[in-house]
Design an enzyme around this catalytic site. Structure first.
Site, PDB file in Angstrom:
ATOM      1  N   HIS C 116       0.868  -1.175   0.000  1.00  0.00           N
ATOM      2  CA  HIS C 116       0.000   0.000   0.000  1.00  0.00           C
ATOM      3  C   HIS C 116       0.911   1.234   0.000  1.00  0.00           C
ATOM      4  O   HIS C 116       2.021   1.182   0.530  1.00  0.00           O
ATOM      5  CB  HIS C 116      -0.822  -0.062   1.294  1.00  0.00           C
ATOM      6  CG  HIS C 116      -1.885   0.964   1.442  1.00  0.00           C
ATOM      7  ND1 HIS C 116      -1.647   2.249   1.853  1.00  0.00           N
ATOM      8  CD2 HIS C 116      -3.230   0.890   1.274  1.00  0.00           C
ATOM      9  CE1 HIS C 116      -2.779   2.920   1.930  1.00  0.00           C
ATOM     10  NE2 HIS C 116      -3.762   2.119   1.578  1.00  0.00           N
ATOM     11  N   ASP C 190       3.082  -4.326   7.884  1.00  0.00           N
ATOM     12  CA  ASP C 190       1.845  -3.561   7.742  1.00  0.00           C
ATOM     13  C   ASP C 190       0.693  -4.503   8.068  1.00  0.00           C
ATOM     14  O   ASP C 190       0.359  -5.393   7.286  1.00  0.00           O
ATOM     15  CB  ASP C 190       1.746  -3.027   6.307  1.00  0.00           C
ATOM     16  CG  ASP C 190       0.438  -2.273   6.058  1.00  0.00           C
ATOM     17  OD1 ASP C 190      -0.457  -2.320   6.918  1.00  0.00           O
ATOM     18  OD2 ASP C 190       0.328  -1.637   4.993  1.00  0.00           O
ATOM     19  N   GLN C 193      -4.553  -4.823   7.244  1.00  0.00           N
ATOM     20  CA  GLN C 193      -5.584  -5.761   6.800  1.00  0.00           C
ATOM     21  C   GLN C 193      -5.517  -7.110   7.518  1.00  0.00           C
ATOM     22  O   GLN C 193      -6.384  -7.952   7.308  1.00  0.00           O
ATOM     23  CB  GLN C 193      -5.481  -5.991   5.283  1.00  0.00           C
ATOM     24  CG  GLN C 193      -5.738  -4.762   4.433  1.00  0.00           C
ATOM     25  CD  GLN C 193      -7.157  -4.209   4.557  1.00  0.00           C
ATOM     26  OE1 GLN C 193      -8.062  -4.877   5.060  1.00  0.00           O
ATOM     27  NE2 GLN C 193      -7.348  -2.975   4.126  1.00  0.00           N
ATOM     28  N   LYS C 216     -10.327   0.098  11.203  1.00  0.00           N
ATOM     29  CA  LYS C 216     -10.582  -1.082  10.376  1.00  0.00           C
ATOM     30  C   LYS C 216     -10.943  -2.295  11.225  1.00  0.00           C
ATOM     31  O   LYS C 216     -11.115  -3.396  10.702  1.00  0.00           O
ATOM     32  CB  LYS C 216      -9.355  -1.404   9.516  1.00  0.00           C
ATOM     33  CG  LYS C 216      -9.052  -0.356   8.447  1.00  0.00           C
ATOM     34  CD  LYS C 216      -7.987  -0.859   7.479  1.00  0.00           C
ATOM     35  CE  LYS C 216      -7.266   0.259   6.767  1.00  0.00           C
ATOM     36  NZ  LYS C 216      -7.989   0.809   5.626  1.00  0.00           N
ATOM     37  N   CYS C 354      -5.012   2.884  -3.246  1.00  0.00           N
ATOM     38  CA  CYS C 354      -3.704   3.310  -2.725  1.00  0.00           C
ATOM     39  C   CYS C 354      -2.614   2.288  -3.038  1.00  0.00           C
ATOM     40  O   CYS C 354      -1.731   2.045  -2.217  1.00  0.00           O
ATOM     41  CB  CYS C 354      -3.753   3.562  -1.235  1.00  0.00           C
ATOM     42  SG  CYS C 354      -4.709   5.014  -0.823  1.00  0.00           S
TER      43      CYS C 354
HETATM   44  C1  LIG Z   1      -2.568  -2.682   3.569  1.00  0.00           C
HETATM   45  C2  LIG Z   1      -2.899  -1.316   4.065  1.00  0.00           C
HETATM   46  N1  LIG Z   1      -1.912  -0.568   4.607  1.00  0.00           N
HETATM   47  C3  LIG Z   1      -2.148   0.667   5.073  1.00  0.00           C
HETATM   48  C4  LIG Z   1      -3.395   1.225   5.039  1.00  0.00           C
HETATM   49  C5  LIG Z   1      -3.563   2.625   5.530  1.00  0.00           C
HETATM   50  O1  LIG Z   1      -4.368   2.662   6.687  1.00  0.00           O
HETATM   51  P1  LIG Z   1      -4.773   4.060   7.294  1.00  0.00           P
HETATM   52  O2  LIG Z   1      -5.506   4.811   6.220  1.00  0.00           O
HETATM   53  O3  LIG Z   1      -5.644   3.734   8.434  1.00  0.00           O
HETATM   54  O4  LIG Z   1      -3.512   4.764   7.679  1.00  0.00           O
HETATM   55  C6  LIG Z   1      -4.449   0.461   4.499  1.00  0.00           C
HETATM   56  C7  LIG Z   1      -5.830   0.967   4.470  1.00  0.00           C
HETATM   57  O5  LIG Z   1      -6.252   1.669   3.587  1.00  0.00           O
HETATM   58  C8  LIG Z   1      -4.190  -0.820   3.995  1.00  0.00           C
HETATM   59  O6  LIG Z   1      -5.158  -1.552   3.456  1.00  0.00           O
END
Ligand SMILES: Cc1ncc(COP(=O)(O)O)c(C=O)c1O
Ligand SMILES: Cc1ncc(COP(=O)(O)O)c(C=O)c1O
Lengths: 397, 128, 397, 128
Positions: C116, C190, C193, C216, C354
């Site tokens: 991401h 990370d 998810q 989430k 993203c």
């Molecule tokens: C794999 C992954 N990493 C990072 C994020 C970023 O999360 P946040 O927007 O809560 O910072 C997301 C969610 O959009 C995600 O799916």
């Protein structure tokens, strides 16, 4: 402003069997039911992630988030709504201000001796990073800032609080930004204690950047604002990276999104923005002039009643002060004052209030602080005075 | 069936007008919608203060593609002034549907690019 | 897990006259009433700023905040509670991870091609800042990660997602951390998810750092976690400065507070922590094994029903996937799919999620994504399938 | 009158025992409570594995000052092992009052400093 008290559920609480006398609003304010309900309603009926979102919930959440931005922009009279960046709190806003300017600052960084750590440490670190000089505008024995005139020379930034969280002093921001303009100095204002308590018009005051927190102005925790002039934001670099803030990304390169998204990373505190808007609506309903008038009235009364029992820090005149009074009581440590007051249901703050160098300059290690807001009543001050008498009795027996 | 995907929008999506390059264009401008990743490249040829020829390339949703197709048809031969005055209402009217805020951004991307192209042309003219 | 649906007030909403079919939980989850009430209750009965606070409200708020930290620590089985840093979201956690390591990283930074933007951009920027090489572990046509073995050589950090938000792939973290240890590589995971969707035990998995967001996993917006091993946190530098995070401050120097406060700047999102704890309590009541089982069951069903109408991205087997399915439908743009589905009350996400470089590698510009959580029912998948048939009809008429 | 400010605490606050420097101390350790700014400096002299002499200086609230005063009285002549085993309960019992979490931190600062001092002494001894 007694009539507003019914909106604050927490004010019905009893502490140690006594009525809660909340005199710690400068640390964080209490929240009206309108704000609490706005947050709950968001989660119950239109919670979704924002932007890029095509479904109805996402559209509604995005709209509410952007309406909060507009509400903030109009509250401080920003020229453009994209000049409002949502951040975590005042501290983060000031960090983004400092490090966002990393490719712009030069010469010296000018602060004042009355800054909160949050408006001191980011600049200390920036100075280290860029090998810049730090300079400080001092204040006099009554807590008034000395003339900045000659210090402004060669300063690319002046970071200054609009209202001191210890001295209570309200600094003459307009006069200062006018002088700063002559020297081409960017003025970054810590509005943590001013924006909640008085009308603040960034255009009229000539402010380049302004930082403040929702939680000190009836709003939720976890959200604050960095305001900055558009021309400045365009030149500044983002400090945190990811998600919404990009335009194009490859494995090795990225370009930034347009304002304000360039500075907003990851999923924002959407419920916080919704609650923040409810807080601003509430404050506008009350009227910021009335909030200020009430602060002044309570402060006048408190100064009068306290002056013979404690040593008050800062200006003598309520009109030069925001709604808080820090004080000491001879040998008695502020923590001990706070503990005994708490037994009476009275909540004050004690310690260095995140302003260690300021306290050192005053020659004290800590102080006690009572702070007011629109729900504060004269009876709260009376309770404080009675409480302080008990403190004396305990320590003098 | 669907309120948004009218016959006319689907028709422009399936058979876009003015799609492709203009080799001797006065201005070529590439733009994208960071919120969704849609991309568009606009090619423009001017005749003094009028648009003589215009075409587009790019990837995107049916809304942005149909909007580009209709817009290029609409502006051909129009004066620069007229185009600069076009706003979001005009685009929605042209498409003939009511769009939500997010989808409106898709619909507006072609107009935004067109205007950018015009400003760049004006800038160049000014610079001599 | 139908019985949990009654706890989610939003599921009663109608969208365009239809039942809300919420298939966008990977973007943000819905919130049970227990979480919504916990937040409201905080503001109604014990809202105060934390730490340094001697009055009863302050003590209660501090206790609740620290209990939330303990709840998170035990949820991911951290060895010490001070290994849990509260941040804004996953994105901020990963930025603090990257820039906090600025004086430690050397050699090369290793990522994967399925990251991401939030786990890509901070490392891109760090690489620029420290003039380091960036390297990427690729993935195969089914969405499985290639063997990292030789790439680990010389990598001081491996930043890797545990579950891809586009491919759905669950990466074999334990196998990878074991290899990484041989090379002395710090593994930053990370967990955005994964932590919401399956049991994650940092000690068992050998994870050095882990990032995730409350929003989430049934929790509020504006709060997330950076977990890191104590030895690592002690060596890392803070990234933002001010308030709680200091021990001693003079006008020109500062020293940092102990863990975890060194990394928490300004007034935290206290209400967020309280709501986060309620979310964790809820998830533990359900049981993370059951959450995972349910995800797998729904995903199995959805894979089967979708495979003849759309092109599914990522692994074929539900057991290798988290509870989300991204897909394309020939020429039809994902935004158009999402718009038509929304007319039927179905909320999915469309775009690059993203993950622009990932999509580029797949040779597509965007995808549509349906994602599940514990409140998702088979009927939601059925509605999706019916909706997609309508999409076809519209575009093929 | 007040539950916390008992006669004995106030007595130690007003007339602290073992306050001041020890010029030929084996260990001098300065510590502070970042949450409130209270500071303490502990001076210690050891007789093999026993504390022979101990004194303190510093600024702070009545709780931390009384705690330091009582603690220094209590540990004189005690063995290192015994002191290292002292915990928060022991300090509260010594003070004879029930403290809230925040105030407990004030009360524990002297013990924390004392232990730090002991570890530093043991470290030095080990290093020869
Ligand atoms: C794999 C992954 N990493 C990072 C994020 C970023 O999360 P946040 O927007 O809560 O910072 C997301 C969610 O959009 C995600 O799916
Ligand atoms: C003057 C001043 N600046 C900055 C801050 C920091 O605010 P926050 O903790 O919301 O970041 C405060 C509040 O404590 C303050 O009073």
């Amino acid at each position: 402003m007694k009539k507003y008290r019914k909106d604050f559920p927490i004010l019905k609480r009893k502490i140690n069997g006594k009525r809660l006398v909340y005199l710690d609003s400068a640390a964080t304010s209490q929240k009206p039911i309108q704000v609490i309900n706005a947050i709950a309603n968001f989660y119950k009926t239109f919670n979704a992630n924002i932007h890029r979102s095509i479904h109805t919930l996402g559209e509604e959440a995005t709209k509410a988030y952007e309406e909060a931005r507009e509400a903030v922009a109009s509250f401080i009279n920003a020229e453009h709504k994209e000049e409002v960046i949502f951040v975590r709190n005042t501290t983060e806003a000031l960090n983004i201000a400092a490090f966002g300017l990393r490719n712009i600052v030069k010469g010296k960084l000018l602060l004042t001796e009355m800054e909160h750590h949050s408006n001191l440490l980011p600049w200390q670190q920036l100075a280290k990073l860029k090998h810049l000089e730090l300079d400080f505008i001092s204040f006099d024995k009554d807590g008034y800032l000395d003339e900045p005139e000659e210090k402004l020379k060669g300063a690319s930034v002046l970071a200054i609080t609009q209202a001191s969280n210890v001295l209570g002093t309200i600094n003459p921001i307009k006069k200062i930004t006018e002088k700063a303009k002559e020297y081409g100095t960017i003025v970054v204002v810590d509005g943590a204690q001013s924006v909640p308590h008085m009308p603040v018009d960034v255009q009229k005051l000539g402010i380049d950047m302004l930082a403040f927190s929702a939680h000190k102005m009836l709003g939720p925790t976890g959200i604050g604002v960095l305001y900055a002039k558009k021309e400045l934001l365009e030149k500044m670099e983002p400090v945190m990276f990811g998600s919404e803030m990009i335009k194009e990304v490859s494995f090795t390169e990225a370009t930034w999104n347009e304002l304000p998204y360039k500075f907003e990373y990851g999923t924002p505190h959407i419920a916080g923005a919704v609650g923040f808007k409810a807080a601003i609506d509430y404050l506008q309903e009350v009227g910021m002039r009335n909030v200020r008038k009430h602060d002044e009235r309570i402060t006048t009364y408190a100064l009068k009643r306290l002056k013979n029992i404690v040593s008050i820090i800062g200006p003598k005149k309520a009109e030069d002060r925001s709604g808080l009074i820090a004080f000491t009581m001879g040998d008695i440590h502020p923590h001990d004052i706070a503990t005994i007051l708490n037994e009476e249901g009275i909540a004050i703050r004690s310690g260095h209030h995140c302003a260690m160098p300021l306290h050192r300059k005053l020659g004290i290690q800590a102080s006690a602080r009572a702070s007011f807001y629109l729900y504060t009543i004269k009876e709260d001050v009376d309770a404080l005075v009675e409480g302080l008498k008990k403190v004396r009795e305990v320590f003098e027996r | 069936m669907s309120d948004i995907y009218s016959e006319i929008i689907l028709n422009h999506w399936k058979s876009p007008r003015n799609r492709g390059k203009i080799d001797d264009a006065d201005v070529v401008i590439k733009d994208s919608n960071p919120l969704c990743g849609d991309e568009i490249t606009m090619y423009m040829k001017f005749d003094d203060d009028k648009i003589k020829q215009v075409s587009f390339e790019g990837k995107g949703c049916a809304i942005s593609q149909a909007s580009a197709s209709m817009l290029t048809e609409f502006v051909k031969g129009k004066s620069i002034d007229e185009i600069i005055k076009m706003n979001s209402n005009k685009v929605q009217k042209m498409l003939g549907v009511k769009l939500s805020a997010t989808r409106l951004k898709c619909a507006l991307l072609p107009l935004k690019s067109l205007k950018l192209g015009i400003y760049s042309y004006l800038g160049k003219k000014l610079a001599g």
